[in-house]
Design an enzyme around this catalytic site. Structure first.
Site, PDB file in Angstrom:
ATOM      1  N   ASP A   7       4.795   9.992  -1.719  1.00 54.50           N
ATOM      2  CA  ASP A   7       4.830   8.885  -0.748  1.00 54.50           C
ATOM      3  C   ASP A   7       3.402   8.349  -0.821  1.00 54.50           C
ATOM      4  O   ASP A   7       2.392   8.923  -0.754  1.00 54.50           O
ATOM      5  CB  ASP A   7       5.501   9.011   0.384  1.00 54.50           C
ATOM      6  N   GLU A   9       0.687   5.397   1.366  1.00 57.16           N
ATOM      7  CA  GLU A   9       0.560   4.185   2.613  1.00 57.16           C
ATOM      8  C   GLU A   9      -0.581   3.290   2.069  1.00 57.16           C
ATOM      9  O   GLU A   9      -1.424   3.747   1.248  1.00 57.16           O
ATOM     10  CB  GLU A   9       0.445   5.091   3.936  1.00 57.16           C
ATOM     11  N   HIS A  57       1.923   2.379  10.066  1.00 59.41           N
ATOM     12  CA  HIS A  57       1.478   3.898   9.941  1.00 59.41           C
ATOM     13  C   HIS A  57       0.268   4.213  10.694  1.00 59.41           C
ATOM     14  O   HIS A  57       0.138   5.462  10.701  1.00 59.41           O
ATOM     15  CB  HIS A  57       0.835   4.105   8.310  1.00 59.41           C
ATOM     16  N   HIS A 152       4.735   6.278  10.342  1.00 60.98           N
ATOM     17  CA  HIS A 152       4.842   6.669   9.000  1.00 60.98           C
ATOM     18  C   HIS A 152       3.635   7.310   8.301  1.00 60.98           C
ATOM     19  O   HIS A 152       2.562   6.930   8.335  1.00 60.98           O
ATOM     20  CB  HIS A 152       5.267   5.228   7.824  1.00 60.98           C
ATOM     21  N   ASP A 157       6.327  12.020   5.593  1.00 64.69           N
ATOM     22  CA  ASP A 157       7.300  11.103   4.602  1.00 64.69           C
ATOM     23  C   ASP A 157       7.911  12.030   3.311  1.00 64.69           C
ATOM     24  O   ASP A 157       8.976  12.002   3.167  1.00 64.69           O
ATOM     25  CB  ASP A 157       7.355   9.718   4.404  1.00 64.69           C
TER      26      ASP A 157
END
Length: 242
Positions: A7, A9, A57, A152, A157
């Protein structure tokens, strides 16, 4: 096969507008078990984080000011994922940003470094058509605990997605092997697991508690007693699992 759940960001939603990666989180899955191997880095994007992205986030420009730029972590990241199959929720988004970062460094694309990509969002849409299939909705549907998820975060995640993916694929009861036979192309061979002499380890207390919570979630989904509850001969420690 080695899997890596991944994942990212980012500073915003559009890589074509110059947005950059600010966090990468990766979790290794081998033998249907999450291992203790992971990769996690915050990245200085050398640009500002959009306010809308920050609200998702919680990663600010100040937090990233002293972090390494992507070129400083690229080799370690590629070494971690190299040769694996990636599991990503909405893979096009993350791969697009990763390809953008690699392109800036003349390192090709992610497809040059990994064996393949599994998009868990596509899987979820096929399994649960017409339903919400974001990570929070899948956690609720599959009984995965995400109560510790306030923002997040890439590593958090990835950990949650690893549990969601294992829950989504838990029903497999056979191994389908792609056999590349030199005469006439590939064929599929199915090995029935029932025909194999597999070890049967006794579950521990923690595993029984996790199983009990999963069965409770199934009962809730069907608004009654699921077939597992009806047929099981082993009492479940439901109260202990609550």
């Amino acid at each position: 096969m080695r899997y890596v759940v991944l994942d990212t960001e980012t500073t915003g939603l559009e890589v074509r507008q110059g947005h950059r990666i600010i966090e990468i989180g990766c979790i290794e899955v081998a033998g249907r078990q999450v291992t203790n191997k992971h990769f996690h880095e915050y990245v200085n994007p050398q640009r500002a984080v959009d306010e809308g992205a920050f609200q998702v986030h919680g990663i600010s420009d100040e937090m990233l000011a002293d972090k390494p730029v992507f070129s400083a972590i690229a080799e370690r990241f590629l070494n971690f994922v190299r040769g694996s199959t990636l599991i990503i929720h909405n893979a096009a988004f993350d791969i697009g940003f990763l390809d953008g970062e690699l392109d800036r460094l003349n390192l090709g694309k992610m497809a040059d470094h990994v064996d393949g990509v599994i998009d868990s969002l596509t899987m979820a849409r096929e399994m649960f058509p017409g339903k919400r299939n974001n990570l929070d909705a899948l956690c609720d549907r599959l009984g995965v605990n995400n109560s510790h998820r306030q923002f997040h975060g890439a590593l958090l995640d990835s950990q949650i997605l690893a549990e969601v993916y294992l829950a989504m694929t838990r029903g497999q009861d056979s191994l389908v092997i792609d056999l590349s036979a030199g005469q006439g192309g590939a064929t599929d061979a199915t090995i029935e697991l029932a025909s194999l002499q597999l070890p049967e380890p006794e579950p521990g207390a923690d595993e029984l508690a996790l199983h009990a919570r999963y069965v409770q979630a199934l009962d809730k989904e069907v608004k009654g007693a699921c077939i597992w509850t009806t047929l099981t001969t082993t009492p479940l420690a439901v109260n202990d699992a609550a």
